[in-house]
Write a protein that holds these residues in place. Structure first.
Motif, PDB file in Angstrom:
ATOM      1  N   MET A  74      14.004  49.342   8.295  1.00 55.89           N
ATOM      2  CA  MET A  74      15.146  50.206   8.030  1.00 55.89           C
ATOM      3  C   MET A  74      16.361  49.750   8.838  1.00 55.89           C
ATOM      4  O   MET A  74      16.205  49.066   9.866  1.00 55.89           O
ATOM      5  N   PRO A  75      17.556  50.118   8.417  1.00 53.97           N
ATOM      6  CA  PRO A  75      18.752  49.730   9.185  1.00 53.97           C
ATOM      7  C   PRO A  75      18.817  50.366  10.562  1.00 53.97           C
ATOM      8  O   PRO A  75      19.510  49.879  11.459  1.00 53.97           O
ATOM      9  N   LEU A  76      18.120  51.487  10.749  1.00 53.83           N
ATOM     10  CA  LEU A  76      18.160  52.220  12.011  1.00 53.83           C
ATOM     11  C   LEU A  76      16.743  52.661  12.360  1.00 53.83           C
ATOM     12  O   LEU A  76      15.945  52.974  11.468  1.00 53.83           O
ATOM     13  N   ASP A  77      16.409  52.659  13.651  1.00 63.39           N
ATOM     14  CA  ASP A  77      15.103  53.167  14.055  1.00 63.39           C
ATOM     15  C   ASP A  77      15.189  54.678  14.256  1.00 63.39           C
ATOM     16  O   ASP A  77      16.073  55.176  14.934  1.00 63.39           O
ATOM     17  N   PHE A  78      14.255  55.417  13.631  1.00 60.65           N
ATOM     18  CA  PHE A  78      14.221  56.863  13.791  1.00 60.65           C
ATOM     19  C   PHE A  78      12.856  57.384  13.386  1.00 60.65           C
ATOM     20  O   PHE A  78      12.045  56.680  12.784  1.00 60.65           O
ATOM     21  N   TYR A  79      12.586  58.627  13.766  1.00 67.24           N
ATOM     22  CA  TYR A  79      11.345  59.281  13.401  1.00 67.24           C
ATOM     23  C   TYR A  79      11.641  60.648  12.800  1.00 67.24           C
ATOM     24  O   TYR A  79      12.749  61.172  12.886  1.00 67.24           O
ATOM     25  N   GLY A  80      10.610  61.256  12.166  1.00 68.34           N
ATOM     26  CA  GLY A  80      10.709  62.636  11.732  1.00 68.34           C
ATOM     27  C   GLY A  80      11.625  62.891  10.572  1.00 68.34           C
ATOM     28  O   GLY A  80      12.205  63.978  10.476  1.00 68.34           O
ATOM     29  N   ALA A  81      11.777  61.938   9.643  1.00 68.09           N
ATOM     30  CA  ALA A  81      12.572  62.174   8.444  1.00 68.09           C
ATOM     31  C   ALA A  81      11.726  62.863   7.383  1.00 68.09           C
ATOM     32  O   ALA A  81      10.487  62.849   7.435  1.00 68.09           O
ATOM     33  N   GLY A  82      12.390  63.446   6.387  1.00 65.78           N
ATOM     34  CA  GLY A  82      11.710  63.914   5.195  1.00 65.78           C
ATOM     35  C   GLY A  82      11.655  62.773   4.205  1.00 65.78           C
ATOM     36  O   GLY A  82      12.671  62.113   3.944  1.00 65.78           O
ATOM     37  N   GLY A  83      10.465  62.496   3.651  1.00 66.27           N
ATOM     38  CA  GLY A  83      10.303  61.371   2.741  1.00 66.27           C
ATOM     39  C   GLY A  83       9.924  61.821   1.349  1.00 66.27           C
ATOM     40  O   GLY A  83       9.118  62.743   1.185  1.00 66.27           O
ATOM     41  N   ALA A  84      10.523  61.181   0.310  1.00 67.56           N
ATOM     42  CA  ALA A  84      10.194  61.504  -1.074  1.00 67.56           C
ATOM     43  C   ALA A  84      10.488  60.289  -1.941  1.00 67.56           C
ATOM     44  O   ALA A  84      11.278  59.410  -1.572  1.00 67.56           O
ATOM     45  N   SER A  85       9.858  60.238  -3.115  1.00 67.98           N
ATOM     46  CA  SER A  85      10.075  59.135  -4.048  1.00 67.98           C
ATOM     47  C   SER A  85      10.279  59.676  -5.454  1.00 67.98           C
ATOM     48  O   SER A  85       9.634  60.656  -5.865  1.00 67.98           O
ATOM     49  N   ASP A  86      11.184  59.005  -6.206  1.00 63.22           N
ATOM     50  CA  ASP A  86      11.385  59.344  -7.609  1.00 63.22           C
ATOM     51  C   ASP A  86      10.571  58.436  -8.526  1.00 63.22           C
ATOM     52  O   ASP A  86      10.753  58.454  -9.742  1.00 63.22           O
ATOM     53  N   GLY A  87       9.674  57.648  -7.924  1.00 64.09           N
ATOM     54  CA  GLY A  87       8.863  56.713  -8.680  1.00 64.09           C
ATOM     55  C   GLY A  87       9.430  55.315  -8.700  1.00 64.09           C
ATOM     56  O   GLY A  87       8.701  54.343  -8.917  1.00 64.09           O
ATOM     57  N   THR A  88      10.740  55.191  -8.483  1.00 60.38           N
ATOM     58  CA  THR A  88      11.396  53.879  -8.470  1.00 60.38           C
ATOM     59  C   THR A  88      11.738  53.448  -7.061  1.00 60.38           C
ATOM     60  O   THR A  88      11.558  52.284  -6.691  1.00 60.38           O
ATOM     61  N   SER A  89      12.216  54.384  -6.255  1.00 52.84           N
ATOM     62  CA  SER A  89      12.641  54.101  -4.887  1.00 52.84           C
ATOM     63  C   SER A  89      12.051  55.136  -3.943  1.00 52.84           C
ATOM     64  O   SER A  89      11.495  56.157  -4.364  1.00 52.84           O
ATOM     65  N   PHE A  90      12.221  54.872  -2.663  1.00 49.84           N
ATOM     66  CA  PHE A  90      11.810  55.813  -1.620  1.00 49.84           C
ATOM     67  C   PHE A  90      13.046  56.275  -0.879  1.00 49.84           C
ATOM     68  O   PHE A  90      13.964  55.484  -0.596  1.00 49.84           O
ATOM     69  N   TYR A  91      13.092  57.582  -0.527  1.00 43.84           N
ATOM     70  CA  TYR A  91      14.239  58.166   0.144  1.00 43.84           C
ATOM     71  C   TYR A  91      13.795  58.785   1.465  1.00 43.84           C
ATOM     72  O   TYR A  91      12.780  59.490   1.518  1.00 43.84           O
ATOM     73  N   ALA A  92      14.553  58.523   2.535  1.00 47.92           N
ATOM     74  CA  ALA A  92      14.279  59.072   3.865  1.00 47.92           C
ATOM     75  C   ALA A  92      15.486  59.885   4.302  1.00 47.92           C
ATOM     76  O   ALA A  92      16.589  59.344   4.471  1.00 47.92           O
ATOM     77  N   ALA A  93      15.290  61.210   4.491  1.00 47.26           N
ATOM     78  CA  ALA A  93      16.385  62.123   4.793  1.00 47.26           C
ATOM     79  C   ALA A  93      16.253  62.671   6.202  1.00 47.26           C
ATOM     80  O   ALA A  93      15.218  63.230   6.573  1.00 47.26           O
ATOM     81  N   GLY A  94      17.318  62.526   6.995  1.00 47.93           N
ATOM     82  CA  GLY A  94      17.349  63.075   8.344  1.00 47.93           C
ATOM     83  C   GLY A  94      16.502  62.281   9.312  1.00 47.93           C
ATOM     84  O   GLY A  94      16.240  61.091   9.132  1.00 47.93           O
ATOM     85  N   GLY A  95      16.052  62.943  10.397  1.00 51.48           N
ATOM     86  CA  GLY A  95      15.269  62.286  11.431  1.00 51.48           C
ATOM     87  C   GLY A  95      15.930  62.371  12.787  1.00 51.48           C
ATOM     88  O   GLY A  95      16.915  63.107  12.990  1.00 51.48           O
TER      89      GLY A  95
END
Length: 845
Positions: A74-95
């Motif tokens: 990832m461009p930034l190191d972080f923990y504790g994000a919310g993760g979800a996928s639309d089947g094509t990509s993966f999304y990481a929110a917050g952290g």
């Protein structure tokens, strides 16, 4: 005795930059491979059946489970994000990131086709540990709640991300604030469910919430009154399978890790208990649903309170390059640390410190609801907790991103091709072991005696095995120990459960003991220091255990059974010898693979063995006939072995007699100063001290902070070298340099060190005797063969380097001398003078 983490502190969150620095820069022992170079006495040799490195068994290529593999970080190191996928990509929110010590409002997308990350429009509100759920009917991602990682404030916000337009809106707030919750979309009724979690910054706020959200009407229905979650907690693995939400693991309001698994069926609605999650680190795991199963990966409790692990150590192990300490050194942090952390004076008895230690895992467990069973998949390549992930269906891979790796927030991402591993092959039926007639030695570095590790099955197996192969004797088990390890009676309970008896003894009873009166002799050194049982080999000493080794070897060679249970406490570099050869040395490991799953000692034991820690020591230099059963998960050294029909070692050759040549002046520092020595490093000035000496009254001290009377531990640390030297010569033939040193540090060799050198007359280094960051805190004897410099004038130099961060490093030196082959010459006594005769008197005329 172990203590529970204070329930008023959310043990898995960091509240401020200073706390992070204090935790990571002072008290963390890294698990990353190759970072245990903290002392020159640390074990480096590997052993196996043939005396070489043991190899961890791997499944055949192309079979399930498949291994995890690294993808773009990832461009930034972080923990504790919310993760979800639309089947094509993966999304990481917050952290939360340690780069800025703050929660994040960022949204990152991972493209598996291009193996790349893209930062998208930021969320309306920053948060750690929100719950992210993909809603297929509108191609949107819902990000619920979360927490401010610095203040502990929780949120009730419903964030809605439109993937097509890269925009955010907000929906109706949740019925209450929440973070660390489970959640998922149920296609059968079109609803999203948010379950349990915390509503403050502490774990004792775990809630029984069952909330139902309708994305079509943007309304909430609070089902808690009729369908409360049975065991409120947070930090779950979760996912929806066949219109049912599965929730497993986490940490409850009593601050206890829980392994429960629950099935929520919204059609009833009701919760049903299912098979418990395996393993010892069920908290803050990543999770994903694929192939009709729930995958849980990583996890742990990385921010434990003192004494909440099986380790009490004064280890120098600490941050390695790239850790928080290396990245965030600052004058302000050093000053704060020096003001708040206690310094130590010389008290050799008070070395049982209780550091904060991370305990994380890389294991992957797979729950199949069709059979209500868990199986073990491949481990993550990077162990971490607070990892986030999802299943990307178009590329058929589960992604695990970010997290906390025991040192720092990480940007690492890995993918796994999902499959449901087959159950392990059962061990074939084997006849009951029978006595060999020629004895058996069992050595174990596992922390069997630490009750929370739940190693009773291993203890029971080993009790049964050793008894079954033993010869008849008057008594069953002789149990030597100093106390019940960590306050538990695991081995005693196993002996009793097996229907046998034991007689308890102390190490002092080893001298002259008649071992032949017992079928099995157990040397239970779990939770003891070397000096407690007389195994102080690393410090050049000896004691009750070492003195008893010849008798133990003779007993085993005659058919007796010796079980050395060696989960000792101490520092890296602490070692003790084993019967018939080899040594056991401090080598902490949280995951230890079993090489022989069907060995009698391992029947019914999950592979690999995990714990906190799983083992404290590993064995090296074992006899070639040793059968290695369990290995260290980091360096593949032996952790459990057995040796049958061994031959006692020959009596060692006595050390030749030597004599002090007198070439070194004031080598014992009994002048009370450094007369005859030259000081060339003054940060701080070396001194002669009567605080601790190997012999006589004085020794020389380098390092520490003498002016502030701070020597070990933490305090106001100078920056630079503290050193002194002396030239001597010409070096006679057969000469040996001899001296004793006592070392302590709370740093690692990358930043502080203790050195000793042989130099030429101009100060150039001819030989580095040692370059170390040792915290042995005992007197160690060093000798150096001076043959290469016969006839020359050379020097011996002692140096301690400190970096000013607040973690003190000290070295004491005593009895520095040049020895030559003896025996020492005896002064020739002066001859007794012949009495002079009395003159004969003469008469006067």
């Amino acid at each position: 005795m172990k203590k529970q983490t204070n329930p008023n502190i959310k043990a898995h969150l960091i509240r401020s930059a200073f706390y992070v620095l204090l935790l990571l820069a002072v008290c963390v022992i890294p698990f990353a491979l190759g970072q245990r170079n903290i002392g020159r006495h640390a074990p480096t040799l590997k052993t196996s059946r043939a005396g070489s490195k043991a190899v961890r068994p791997q499944p055949p290529q192309g079979t399930c489970p498949f291994p995890w593999s690294f993808v773009a970080s990832m461009p930034l190191d972080f923990y504790g994000a919310g993760g979800a996928s639309d089947g094509t990509s993966f999304y990481a929110a917050g952290g939360y990131t340690f780069e800025t010590f703050d929660s994040l409002d960022t949204l990152y997308r991972y493209d598996p086709v291009g193996d790349s990350w893209t930062q998208l429009t930021s969320m309306p509100q920053k948060a750690i540990m929100p719950t992210a759920v993909y809603y297929p009917p509108t191609n949107k991602i819902y990000v619920f709640g979360g927490e401010d990682g610095n203040t502990g404030d929780n949120f009730d916000i419903t964030r809605i991300y439109d993937i097509a337009t890269d925009t955010w809106t907000t929906g109706t707030p949740m019925p209450g604030v929440i973070s660390f919750a489970a959640g998922g979309y149920v296609p059968g009724n079109g609803k999203i469910y948010i379950v349990s979690g915390y509503n403050t910054g502490t774990v004792d706020s775990a809630q029984p919430n069952t909330w139902e959200y309708d994305p079509v009407t943007d309304t909430w229905n609070d089902l808690t009154a009729t369908v409360p979650f049975p065991h409120p907690a947070g930090g779950f693995a979760f996912g929806v399978i066949n219109d049912k939400l599965y929730i497993s693991g986490g940490r409850d309001a009593a601050n206890a890790d829980i392994n429960f698994t629950w099935e929520f069926d919204p059609a009833i609605p009701a919760y049903t208990a299912k098979a418990d999650m395996p393993g010892g680190q069920p908290n803050v795991r990543g999770s994903a649903v694929a192939v009709g199963a729930l995958f849980a990966f990583g996890g742990g409790n990385p921010f434990l309170a003192p004494e909440n692990v099986a380790t009490r150590t004064a280890s120098a192990a600490g941050p390695a390059p790239g850790s928080a300490k290396a990245a965030h050194r600052s004058t302000e942090a050093a000053s704060a640390l020096a003001k708040t952390a206690p310094a130590r004076n010389f008290d050799p008895a008070a070395i049982k410190r209780n550091p904060l230690l991370p305990t994380t895992t890389g294991r992957t467990d797979v729950y199949d609801p069709s059979t209500d069973t868990w199986t073990r998949s491949a481990d993550l390549e990077t162990i971490r907790s607070f990892v986030f992930g999802a299943y990307i269906s178009n590329s058929d891979e589960i992604i695990a991103a970010g997290g906390f790796d025991g040192n720092f927030t990480t940007a690492v991402a890995e993918v796994l091709t999902p499959c449901i591993p087959p159950p392990p092959t059962p061990c074939p039926s084997t006849p009951t072991p029978t006595p060999t007639g020629c004895g058996l030695t069992v050595g174990s570095g596992l922390t069997i005696g630490f009750g929370p590790n739940n190693y009773f099955q291993i203890a029971l197996n080993t009790v049964n095995y050793t008894f079954q192969v033993s010869e008849p004797a008057t008594n069953d088990f002789a149990l030597f120990e100093t106390h019940d390890p960590w306050g538990f009676t695991v081995i005693k309970d196993a002996i009793t459960a097996a229907g046998h008896t034991y007689t308890e003894f102390t190490p002092a009873d080893l001298a002259g003991f008649d071992f032949s009166q017992y079928r099995v002799v157990i040397l239970n050194w779990d939770d003891t220091f070397l000096t407690d049982f007389g195994g102080n080999a690393a410090c050049g000493g000896s004691g009750a255990y070492i003195a008893a080794l010849p008798a133990l070897e003779a007993y085993a060679a005659a058919g007796g059974i010796v079980w050395v249970q060696g989960g000792i406490q101490g520092n890296f570099g602490d070692c003790f010898p084993l019967p018939f050869g080899g040594q056991a040395c401090i080598d902490f490991s949280s995951t230890d693979p079993i090489l022989e799953q069907c060995n009698p000692m391992m029947i019914g034991v999950e592979n690999p063995i995990e714990g906190n820690f799983a083992s404290h020591t590993s064995q090296t230099d074992l006899p070639a006939a040793s059968n290695i059963v369990v290995i260290n998960g980091s360096d593949s050294n032996s952790v459990v072995y057995e040796l049958a029909c061994a031959t006692p070692q020959p009596t060692p050759t006595p050390t030749p007699v030597t004599c002090n040549s007198g070439l070194i002046h004031n080598g014992g520092f009994e002048s009370g100063n450094l007369t005859s020595w030259t000081v060339d490093g003054t940060m701080p000035d070396p001194v002669a001290t009567n605080a601790l000496a190997h012999s006589g009254r004085f020794s020389a001290l380098v390092g520490g902070n003498v002016a502030a009377l701070q020597f070990c531990g933490f305090g106001t640390e100078p920056t630079g070298d503290s050193s002194f030297y002396q030239l001597f010569g010409p070096v006679p033939a057969g000469a040996t340099l001899s001296f004793w040193h006592w070392d302590c540090t709370t740093d690692v060799i990358d930043f502080d060190w203790q050195d000793a050198y042989i130099t030429d007359a101009d100060g150039n280094i001819l030989l580095t005797i040692y370059h170390q960051a040792s915290n042995n805190q005992c007197w160690i004897h060093e000798t150096v063969d001076l043959t290469p410099w016969v006839g020359l004038t050379i020097g011996v130099k002692f140096l301690a380097h400190q970096d000013g961060f607040g973690d003190l490093t000290t070295m004491l030196v005593d009895e520095v001398q040049v020895d030559v082959p003896g025996p020492c010459a005896t002064a020739t006594p002066r001859p007794t003078p012949t009495p002079r005769g009395q003159p004969t008197p003469h008469r006067r005329p």
